[in-house]
Design a protein around this motif. Structure first.
Motif, mmCIF file in Angstrom:
data_model
loop_
_atom_site.group_PDB
_atom_site.id
_atom_site.type_symbol
_atom_site.label_atom_id
_atom_site.label_comp_id
_atom_site.label_asym_id
_atom_site.label_seq_id
_atom_site.Cartn_x
_atom_site.Cartn_y
_atom_site.Cartn_z
ATOM 1 N N UNK A 1 9.099 -4.778 1.100
ATOM 2 C CA UNK A 1 10.309 -4.364 0.394
ATOM 3 C C UNK A 1 10.830 -5.476 -0.503
ATOM 4 N N UNK A 2 11.382 -5.067 -1.635
ATOM 5 C CA UNK A 2 12.058 -5.974 -2.569
ATOM 6 C C UNK A 2 13.338 -5.278 -3.025
ATOM 7 N N UNK A 3 14.226 -5.980 -3.733
ATOM 8 C CA UNK A 3 15.410 -5.281 -4.256
ATOM 9 C C UNK A 3 15.041 -4.095 -5.165
ATOM 10 N N UNK B 1 12.193 -2.315 -4.938
ATOM 11 C CA UNK B 1 11.491 -1.305 -4.139
ATOM 12 C C UNK B 1 11.896 -1.489 -2.677
ATOM 13 N N UNK B 2 13.045 -0.925 -2.289
ATOM 14 C CA UNK B 2 13.563 -1.175 -0.935
ATOM 15 C C UNK B 2 12.646 -0.734 0.195
ATOM 16 N N UNK B 3 11.741 0.208 -0.062
ATOM 17 C CA UNK B 3 10.780 0.615 0.968
ATOM 18 C C UNK B 3 9.427 -0.049 0.793
ATOM 19 N N UNK B 4 9.300 -0.899 -0.220
ATOM 20 C CA UNK B 4 8.012 -1.509 -0.505
ATOM 21 C C UNK B 4 7.019 -0.450 -0.931
ATOM 22 N N UNK B 5 5.755 -0.774 -0.809
ATOM 23 C CA UNK B 5 4.688 0.170 -1.135
ATOM 24 C C UNK B 5 3.665 0.155 -0.012
ATOM 25 N N UNK B 6 3.678 1.196 0.847
ATOM 26 C CA UNK B 6 2.579 1.308 1.805
ATOM 27 C C UNK B 6 1.317 1.685 1.035
ATOM 28 N N UNK B 7 0.184 1.648 1.697
ATOM 29 C CA UNK B 7 -1.043 2.194 1.118
ATOM 30 C C UNK B 7 -1.393 3.431 1.921
ATOM 31 N N UNK B 8 -1.494 4.550 1.200
ATOM 32 C CA UNK B 8 -1.760 5.828 1.834
ATOM 33 C C UNK B 8 -3.000 6.432 1.184
ATOM 34 N N UNK B 9 -3.985 6.696 1.999
ATOM 35 C CA UNK B 9 -5.235 7.315 1.543
ATOM 36 C C UNK B 9 -5.344 8.655 2.251
ATOM 37 N N UNK B 10 -5.410 9.715 1.483
ATOM 38 C CA UNK B 10 -5.461 11.052 2.051
ATOM 39 C C UNK B 10 -6.804 11.358 2.680
ATOM 40 N N UNK B 11 -7.057 12.628 2.870
ATOM 41 C CA UNK B 11 -8.314 13.080 3.456
ATOM 42 C C UNK B 11 -9.394 13.195 2.387
#
Length: 185
Positions: free
Chosen positions: A72-74, A76-86
């Motif tokens: 998280x940063x000011x 991007x308060x949630x930061x950036x997860x990495x999400x890979x779908x199916x």
């Protein structure tokens, strides 16, 4: 043979489905979830120490790939997860950082996908490309270059080939998993 390193971090332990293939030499750290029949190939690093990483069913992360996430940063308060779908294909030696690959996305070998990027389903980032922050590759498009740009629409046979690649990796992972288990006996 170097066993995979599965390392809890900050109270988070990787959750790996029993049918997934995790090759020797991999390092999987922290808040990571790996789905059924997914495959993490030789010498990959998946480090979720500042956010989470999720890899969906039947997706493959090919040899030497590094996956991280962004804190998280000011801005991007949630930061950036990495999400890979199916059913996603991630080529050899890829760098994914705080990005989203939707179901059936394809990322070519030796690419870089940066924070906030999204590759939609049935879309492709060509080998050697760099997708700079916050870009989106729409369904059915091929992007290439550094920085990556739209090149053309994908043909139906190209999309069908990507889906065949997923099926190939699911079966190949089963064979590798059996070979690794036999070698450890």
């Amino acid at each position: 043979m170097t066993a995979p390193l599965i390392l809890p971090f900050n109270g988070k332990t990787p959750k790996i489905h029993e049918s997934a293939f995790i090759a020797p030499g991999c390092k999987i750290i922290g808040d990571v979830e790996i789905g059924p029949e997914a495959s993490i190939w030789y010498n990959c690093v998946i480090r979720a120490d500042v956010n989470f990483i999720k890899i969906g069913a039947r997706s493959n992360i090919q040899d030497g790939t590094t996956i991280h996430c962004d804190s998280a940063t000011p801005a991007t308060p949630n930061g950036h997860p990495t999400i890979i779908g199916e059913d996603a294909l991630v080529g050899h030696m890829v760098m994914l950082h705080g990005a989203t690959l939707e179901d059936r996305a394809f990322v070519g070998l030796s690419t870089t996908v940066m924070d906030g990027c999204v590759i939609e389903g049935d879309a492709m980032l060509a080998a050697g490309a760099t997708l700079t922050p916050n870009k989106r590759i729409p369904t059915g498009q091929l992007w290439a270059g550094s920085p990556a740009k739209y090149m053309r629409d994908l043909t139906e046979p190209a999309i069908a080939g990507m889906r065949m690649g997923v099926a190939h990796y699911v079966e190949n992972a089963k064979a590798h998993k059996a070979a690794v288990e036999a070698a450890r006996k």
